[in-house]
Write an enzyme that holds these catalytic residues in place. Sequence first.
Site, PDB file in Angstrom:
ATOM      1  N   TRP A  45       0.848  -1.200   0.000  1.00  0.00           N
ATOM      2  CA  TRP A  45       0.000   0.000   0.000  1.00  0.00           C
ATOM      3  C   TRP A  45       0.888   1.256   0.000  1.00  0.00           C
ATOM      4  O   TRP A  45       0.569   2.243  -0.651  1.00  0.00           O
ATOM      5  CB  TRP A  45      -0.893  -0.003   1.251  1.00  0.00           C
ATOM      6  CG  TRP A  45      -1.778   1.215   1.352  1.00  0.00           C
ATOM      7  CD1 TRP A  45      -3.032   1.340   0.841  1.00  0.00           C
ATOM      8  CD2 TRP A  45      -1.472   2.467   1.981  1.00  0.00           C
ATOM      9  NE1 TRP A  45      -3.519   2.599   1.108  1.00  0.00           N
ATOM     10  CE2 TRP A  45      -2.595   3.312   1.806  1.00  0.00           C
ATOM     11  CE3 TRP A  45      -0.376   2.960   2.674  1.00  0.00           C
ATOM     12  CZ2 TRP A  45      -2.638   4.606   2.300  1.00  0.00           C
ATOM     13  CZ3 TRP A  45      -0.418   4.256   3.161  1.00  0.00           C
ATOM     14  CH2 TRP A  45      -1.535   5.065   2.978  1.00  0.00           C
ATOM     15  N   HIS A  46       2.009   1.165   0.727  1.00  0.00           N
ATOM     16  CA  HIS A  46       2.875   2.339   0.833  1.00  0.00           C
ATOM     17  C   HIS A  46       3.629   2.620  -0.463  1.00  0.00           C
ATOM     18  O   HIS A  46       3.964   3.764  -0.737  1.00  0.00           O
ATOM     19  CB  HIS A  46       3.874   2.162   1.988  1.00  0.00           C
ATOM     20  CG  HIS A  46       3.247   2.378   3.318  1.00  0.00           C
ATOM     21  ND1 HIS A  46       2.656   1.362   4.018  1.00  0.00           N
ATOM     22  CD2 HIS A  46       3.088   3.500   4.068  1.00  0.00           C
ATOM     23  CE1 HIS A  46       2.169   1.849   5.159  1.00  0.00           C
ATOM     24  NE2 HIS A  46       2.411   3.136   5.203  1.00  0.00           N
ATOM     25  N   GLY A  47       3.914   1.611  -1.219  1.00  0.00           N
ATOM     26  CA  GLY A  47       4.646   1.876  -2.454  1.00  0.00           C
ATOM     27  C   GLY A  47       4.868   0.605  -3.246  1.00  0.00           C
ATOM     28  O   GLY A  47       4.935  -0.493  -2.675  1.00  0.00           O
TER      29      GLY A  47
END
Lengths: 489, 337
Positions: free
Chosen positions: A328-330
């Site tokens: 989700w973060h990257g």
Amino acid sequence: MLFNTAQYWLFFTAIVTAYYTLPARWQQPLLLLASYWFYMAWDPRHGILLAGCSLVAWLCGVLMEDCDRRHAGRQDGRRRLIFTLGMCCLFGVLFSYKYTGFFLDSLRDGLAWLGIRAEIPKVSPFLPVGISFFTFQSASYVIDVFTRSAPAVRSPFMVMLFVSFFPQLVAGPIERPDNLLPQLSKPHVFDFARVPRGLAICLWGLTKKVLIADMVAPVVETVYSVPESFPAQILILATVFFAIQIYCDFSGYSDIATGSAHILGVELMTNFRRPYMARSIAEFWQRWHISLSTWFRDYIYIPLGGNRVPALRWVFNIYTVFILSGLWHGAAWTFIAWGALHGTYMLAQRWLGLLVPKGVQSAVSAVIPAPLRTALAIGTVFIMACAGWVFFRAGSMADAAAVFAGLGDWRSFSPGQIWSLGLPRFEMMLALGSIAMLLAVEALIEHAPNWCSRLWAATPIRWSLCIAQVYALLCFGVFREVEFIYFQF
Amino acid sequence: MNHRTAFDGTVPASQPWGRFVKFLALFVLPGLFLAWIHNSFPYIRPGYELVVEEKSRLAREGGIFAAAPAARPRLAVFGSSVALSGFVPRLFEELSGGTVDAYNMGLPGSILYFDQLESLVKSGQAPTHVVVTNPWGGDDPPRGLALVWNDAALRDALVPFHDTPRDLVLFALRSRTAGGLAALYDDTRHVLTALREDKGFHFIKSQSHYPNDALPEGFRLPSDKPDEVLWRTFHASGAPFERLRRLAREHGIKVLIVPRYLRRGEGAEPPAEDTEATRQMQPYPEIEVVGPAYWLLPPALFSDPTHTNPAGAREYTTRLWNLLRDRLQPAAVAASR
């Protein structure tokens, strides 16, 4: 339009003035217009994407409720189909913008590793600001309507406002329908007491962002751009600085969002509760980016069975949640490694607790005084978090490996290196002093909340602290336009 | 999940606007105090600020070329702190045998130096040659409503004393090794006197942390690019550039873009001509590019990673004279005008 710019504060002042001056029936349209204006200031084209996601969520909600009416609340195939299509749409948008390039690159690399040469096109990354936030918020609405935790909203504009509410649009907190929708639906009357309280929360957020996060950013940037050039001491300093930077950057944003919403009469959920005061990794995740961790808990971990499943299935559940959280973060292997590391921490913590006999635990507790035990636990969790931040910040797995390899080199350090990291001496001292102040304030709020509340209630102290913060920002703050780190997610 | 924090102290609801006015009154007090210190004790400020202020004043009020006979070439060297600490006008004049008047208009931390050039022209001190060492900014500094889009400029305009606490702390720290507060205050005042006497040249001693103000041989920074030629990009559009061209045309000023200096290893050895800058400036006859993009000097000629020490300044000035000597002969000057 960044929270740490004069532009935002002019915009916000104008919106608040209009919000409380116009008739109550205009409040929602005004907020909706303001939210789209705020978002489209980055790129007007992205407004279409935001509206599209909101309308998909609205349509799914209305259609699912229509199914409910027809079939007296039973889950039928059509309802499930609508839900599935809605989720495919929302996550399809997220996937196509955020992960296509990563998956194609990984596929190409994987095939090359197997000795297969394939003509897979390169996709340049093009990420609309806050896409992960608003797709997840839209998804939470669809899931809640599907599970009947929230009623469907008939007005498309209300769902659009729920998804786009500007204080929390681009970097959270990721709100749930049951908290935000009722608050946005009702009219708000001006309450003067909300203004100083909201501004105080914003001021604290700005202090964290402008005085701490942006101050230490050049050191982190310098070191992490060529990690192999630095000895262990500098790598540790930069990693600790990054731990502080990302916390101050993100929680600073959340504070400004919370304070801004508070002035508009809306209470957002708490997103951070002093995570570096956590005494275990599980507790860290109850304090760090709470809106995201509860999203994963409620919509993925618990539906997978949570911890009430056999051990192997639980391992699968934990890794699934943490690796998804990393992704989700990257879209990069470094984020996956970060998630996997935290998943491993969670498993290790649980199993170490089970492996060490209760008698040994009690004996250790009896020997080590409670404050020292707490300090040790907090320190250990901080170090573990920092190890994770290495993956989070590194540009590639090779860079992360270079950081860990560099931890073995303690000899090539000279004190003069500290002054060539992009921060002049005064700013370095200021950064260290500000970090010490932040940790002291957090420790006080953590361990003596009542005393802090009494202190804050005393007008001379409250005013002095606010005035000191404003002057500290004006005199020492970084006044470049530095984007919030979480915008890229 | 309401947001409950330590900020939720009680705020009495009675007379909120009266309390707000009281708060504002208290709020301005520290600002007034800082503004008083800022105005009353100018020499606690860092040298670079004082240098910019003093050169801007001299450009406006005279004291740069005022006494120069009109027939002699007048050379104003513009640039950032690299020019400030690298060009020694007195040495340049000496090398010219007294046929040239030179002034160092290096402005630390600045890429917008045409305000000062305009001031020179307005005050009757127009140079015959403007020597540029580093690229100028593409836009003028924001003014009026445009300040809203530039927070740093807005802060400078609204809170001009914002650096005073920092200056005070640094001044107090420096004073411990400079014979006390009064002695350092006097010393700083004398820096400006020396700046005027040295025709704008200033050795940046405060950033020098190595013995004899010389970097050790083999000094490197992680940001060094020893295999890459570091070309300069000159803005050939925008308000500052148009202003430079207008001033050059109207007042017969020849603009010479000359090499800057870099530390050996900071970049690769450049070609003998700055082809990149020459290409950018080709359409503009009033601007000429002379020499390579930069000269690489050994670390021993630097007092810090960026600026030369006095020996380095002499070396750079001498190279500059050798580069420009032909263009500064009276006949050449007359022909170029």
